[in-house]
Structure formats: structure tokens, C-alpha cells
Scaffold this motif. Structure first.
Motif, PDB file in Angstrom:
ATOM      1  N   SER A 140      25.731  54.925  48.622  1.00  0.00           N
ATOM      2  CA  SER A 140      25.747  54.746  47.174  1.00  0.00           C
ATOM      3  C   SER A 140      27.175  54.680  46.655  1.00  0.00           C
ATOM      4  N   THR A 141      27.310  54.020  45.524  1.00  0.00           N
ATOM      5  CA  THR A 141      28.576  53.939  44.813  1.00  0.00           C
ATOM      6  C   THR A 141      28.307  54.260  43.346  1.00  0.00           C
ATOM      7  N   THR A 142      29.341  54.667  42.674  1.00  0.00           N
ATOM      8  CA  THR A 142      29.201  54.934  41.244  1.00  0.00           C
ATOM      9  C   THR A 142      29.287  53.615  40.478  1.00  0.00           C
ATOM     10  N   ALA A 143      28.887  53.668  39.232  1.00  0.00           N
ATOM     11  CA  ALA A 143      28.956  52.469  38.386  1.00  0.00           C
ATOM     12  C   ALA A 143      30.399  51.999  38.248  1.00  0.00           C
ATOM     13  N   SER A 144      31.331  52.922  38.129  1.00  0.00           N
ATOM     14  CA  SER A 144      32.738  52.520  37.987  1.00  0.00           C
ATOM     15  C   SER A 144      33.273  51.908  39.284  1.00  0.00           C
ATOM     16  N   GLU A 145      32.839  52.403  40.446  1.00  0.00           N
ATOM     17  CA  GLU A 145      33.260  51.800  41.719  1.00  0.00           C
ATOM     18  C   GLU A 145      32.728  50.378  41.848  1.00  0.00           C
ATOM     19  N   LYS A 146      31.483  50.174  41.425  1.00  0.00           N
ATOM     20  CA  LYS A 146      30.903  48.825  41.458  1.00  0.00           C
ATOM     21  C   LYS A 146      31.660  47.895  40.519  1.00  0.00           C
ATOM     22  N   LEU A 147      31.964  48.405  39.333  1.00  0.00           N
ATOM     23  CA  LEU A 147      32.672  47.593  38.350  1.00  0.00           C
ATOM     24  C   LEU A 147      34.059  47.204  38.860  1.00  0.00           C
ATOM     25  N   ILE A 148      34.762  48.128  39.475  1.00  0.00           N
ATOM     26  CA  ILE A 148      36.082  47.836  40.046  1.00  0.00           C
ATOM     27  C   ILE A 148      35.960  46.775  41.140  1.00  0.00           C
ATOM     28  N   LEU A 149      34.959  46.908  41.999  1.00  0.00           N
ATOM     29  CA  LEU A 149      34.743  45.927  43.063  1.00  0.00           C
ATOM     30  C   LEU A 149      34.469  44.543  42.483  1.00  0.00           C
ATOM     31  N   ILE A 150      33.701  44.488  41.424  1.00  0.00           N
ATOM     32  CA  ILE A 150      33.371  43.193  40.814  1.00  0.00           C
ATOM     33  C   ILE A 150      34.582  42.586  40.122  1.00  0.00           C
ATOM     34  N   ILE A 151      35.323  43.407  39.376  1.00  0.00           N
ATOM     35  CA  ILE A 151      36.484  42.899  38.638  1.00  0.00           C
ATOM     36  C   ILE A 151      37.630  42.517  39.573  1.00  0.00           C
ATOM     37  N   SER A 152      37.845  43.315  40.613  1.00  0.00           N
ATOM     38  CA  SER A 152      38.981  43.048  41.498  1.00  0.00           C
ATOM     39  C   SER A 152      38.612  42.218  42.726  1.00  0.00           C
ATOM     40  N   GLY A 153      37.322  42.086  43.026  1.00  0.00           N
ATOM     41  CA  GLY A 153      36.933  41.379  44.243  1.00  0.00           C
ATOM     42  C   GLY A 153      35.974  40.230  44.013  1.00  0.00           C
ATOM     43  N   ILE A 154      34.775  40.531  43.596  1.00  0.00           N
ATOM     44  CA  ILE A 154      33.699  39.533  43.556  1.00  0.00           C
ATOM     45  C   ILE A 154      33.972  38.422  42.538  1.00  0.00           C
ATOM     46  N   GLY A 155      34.361  38.776  41.332  1.00  0.00           N
ATOM     47  CA  GLY A 155      34.672  37.762  40.313  1.00  0.00           C
ATOM     48  C   GLY A 155      35.815  36.852  40.742  1.00  0.00           C
ATOM     49  N   PRO A 156      36.982  37.431  41.079  1.00  0.00           N
ATOM     50  CA  PRO A 156      38.095  36.583  41.536  1.00  0.00           C
ATOM     51  C   PRO A 156      37.762  35.776  42.794  1.00  0.00           C
ATOM     52  N   PHE A 157      37.011  36.374  43.721  1.00  0.00           N
ATOM     53  CA  PHE A 157      36.620  35.658  44.931  1.00  0.00           C
ATOM     54  C   PHE A 157      35.870  34.386  44.588  1.00  0.00           C
ATOM     55  N   ASN A 158      34.911  34.462  43.676  1.00  0.00           N
ATOM     56  CA  ASN A 158      34.126  33.287  43.320  1.00  0.00           C
ATOM     57  C   ASN A 158      34.961  32.240  42.584  1.00  0.00           C
ATOM     58  N   ILE A 159      35.938  32.664  41.809  1.00  0.00           N
ATOM     59  CA  ILE A 159      36.852  31.709  41.172  1.00  0.00           C
ATOM     60  C   ILE A 159      37.690  31.005  42.237  1.00  0.00           C
ATOM     61  N   ILE A 160      38.235  31.776  43.183  1.00  0.00           N
ATOM     62  CA  ILE A 160      39.031  31.196  44.270  1.00  0.00           C
ATOM     63  C   ILE A 160      38.170  30.247  45.106  1.00  0.00           C
ATOM     64  N   LYS A 161      36.955  30.664  45.406  1.00  0.00           N
ATOM     65  CA  LYS A 161      36.046  29.807  46.166  1.00  0.00           C
ATOM     66  C   LYS A 161      35.804  28.501  45.411  1.00  0.00           C
ATOM     67  N   GLY A 162      35.589  28.593  44.105  1.00  0.00           N
ATOM     68  CA  GLY A 162      35.386  27.394  43.291  1.00  0.00           C
ATOM     69  C   GLY A 162      36.597  26.474  43.299  1.00  0.00           C
ATOM     70  N   ILE A 163      37.792  27.066  43.241  1.00  0.00           N
ATOM     71  CA  ILE A 163      39.026  26.268  43.278  1.00  0.00           C
ATOM     72  C   ILE A 163      39.150  25.547  44.618  1.00  0.00           C
ATOM     73  N   ILE A 164      38.873  26.269  45.697  1.00  0.00           N
ATOM     74  CA  ILE A 164      38.962  25.664  47.031  1.00  0.00           C
ATOM     75  C   ILE A 164      37.927  24.554  47.194  1.00  0.00           C
ATOM     76  N   ILE A 165      36.690  24.814  46.794  1.00  0.00           N
ATOM     77  CA  ILE A 165      35.635  23.794  46.899  1.00  0.00           C
ATOM     78  C   ILE A 165      35.992  22.571  46.055  1.00  0.00           C
ATOM     79  N   THR A 166      36.504  22.789  44.851  1.00  0.00           N
ATOM     80  CA  THR A 166      36.902  21.685  43.975  1.00  0.00           C
ATOM     81  C   THR A 166      38.021  20.871  44.623  1.00  0.00           C
TER      82      THR A 166
END
Length: 187
Positions: free
Chosen positions: A144-170
Motif C-alpha cells: 500500500s501507498t498513501t494518497a500523497s505518495e501516489k500523487l507524488i508518483l503521478i506528478i513526478s513520474g506518470i504524467g511527465p512520462f506520458n508527455i515524454i512518450k507522446g513527444i517521442i511518438i509524435t
């Protein structure tokens, strides 16, 4: 004539699904991102098919690719969570891209569509990871993770990762589209 066109479309969807499945094996993590987030270029065949035949054909490529991936490679949880996440991300990218490209069938329309698709993918995947994907992984892997740990992972990892992936695919998709457009019946 219509049956021949449908058969050709089905064959092309199948071939591109197989190519996407193979490409998916050449994934790699980005050095500054969590290691479970891996880039691959398997959305490119699905995007090409979506541009040629419409979004449902591209989504079918995504579905077949991820189904094959689960059957052959499996999942650490026994349930295709990662494959479902990949399918969702690819579907959002395809829908965003084809929404714009259908209205403006030019290289500029494709670029604008890929940008919209990438931003949409980052937003939807961030929300889906917070509320569905990460909690499901937690439950299946018994951690388990806390809500703040999940939020940090999304803000610092998952969101930027998908933007970078989109840039590379484009960046890859635009020259591929430009070189294939004269040879294929792309709108």
C-alpha cells in the motif's frame, strides 16, 4: 469489391497488430523515471491503421497487441493490468489524434492531433493511475501507498512520462506518415 476491401483491411490490421506486438518487446525505461514506466513504439502501427481506416481499426490493433502480449508474456499479478493500462493509453492517443486528423487530413492536422492525443493521454492516465491502476496493483501485489505518495508518483513520474512518450511518438510518427502517405491510401 467491398468484400475484398474488408479482407484487405482485416489482413492489414492483423499484420500491424503483429508488428506492434513485436515492437512492444523493445521497451526501455527512461533513466530519470520510475523503472516500471517503459517507452515502446508500438502505438505507431496502431496510429497508422487508425489514420487509414478510422479509430476503431487502430483500437483493434491496440487490443490485439495487448492480448498477444498478455498471452505470451503474462503479468506479475496474473491479471493483465499493465496491458490494460497500455491499451487505455494507446486508445486515448488514437482517439485524440484521429479526432483532429479526421477534420484536417494534413501533416499539420496530424501533428496537432498527436499533441492533443498526448496531452489527453497524460491527463487520463494520471487520473486512471490514481483511482484505478495503482490501487489495483496495490491490492494484487499486497502493498500500500498513501494518497500523497501516489500523487507524488503521478506528478513526478506518470504524467511527465506520458508527455515524454507522446513527444517521442509524435517525433517518430510525423516522418513515417510523410514517407508513407504517397504510397498508402491515407486520407
Amino acid at each position: 469489391m467491398k468484400r475484398k476491401k474488408s479482407l484487405n483491411q482485416a489482413i492489414l490490421i492483423s499484420v500491424m497488430s503483429a508488428i506492434a506486438f513485436i515492437i512492444q518487446y523493445f521497451d526501455f525505461p527512461l533513466p530519470f523515471m520510475p523503472p516500471f514506466l517503459k517507452i515502446d513504439f508500438s502505438e505507431i502501427p496502431a496510429l497508422l491503421i487508425a489514420i487509414m481506416f478510422g479509430p476503431s481499426a487502430g483500437i483493434m490493433v491496440e487490443f490485439l497487441k495487448n492480448t498477444l502480449h498478455f498471452i505470451i508474456k503474462g503479468s506479475e499479478t496474473g491479471i493483465p493490468i499493465g496491458q490494460m493500462a497500455n491499451f487505455l493509453a494507446g486508445t486515448i492517443l488514437i482517439l485524440g489524434t484521429t479526432l483532429v486528423y479526421k477534420k484536417k487530413s494534413t501533416k499539420g492536422g496530424l501533428i496537432l492531433g498527436l499533441i492533443l492525443g498526448s496531452i489527453s493521454m497524460a491527463i487520463v492516465m494520471s487520473i486512471a493511475n490514481y483511482y484505478l491502476i495503482l490501487p489495483f496493483y496495490e491490492k494484487m501485489l499486497n502493498y500500500s501507498t498513501t494518497a500523497s505518495e501516489k500523487l507524488i508518483l503521478i506528478i513526478s513520474g506518470i504524467g511527465p512520462f506520458n508527455i515524454i512518450k507522446g513527444i517521442i511518438i509524435t517525433t517518430l510518427m510525423v516522418p513515417i506518415y510523410s514517407s508513407l502517405k504517397p504510397r498508402l491510401k491515407i486520407n
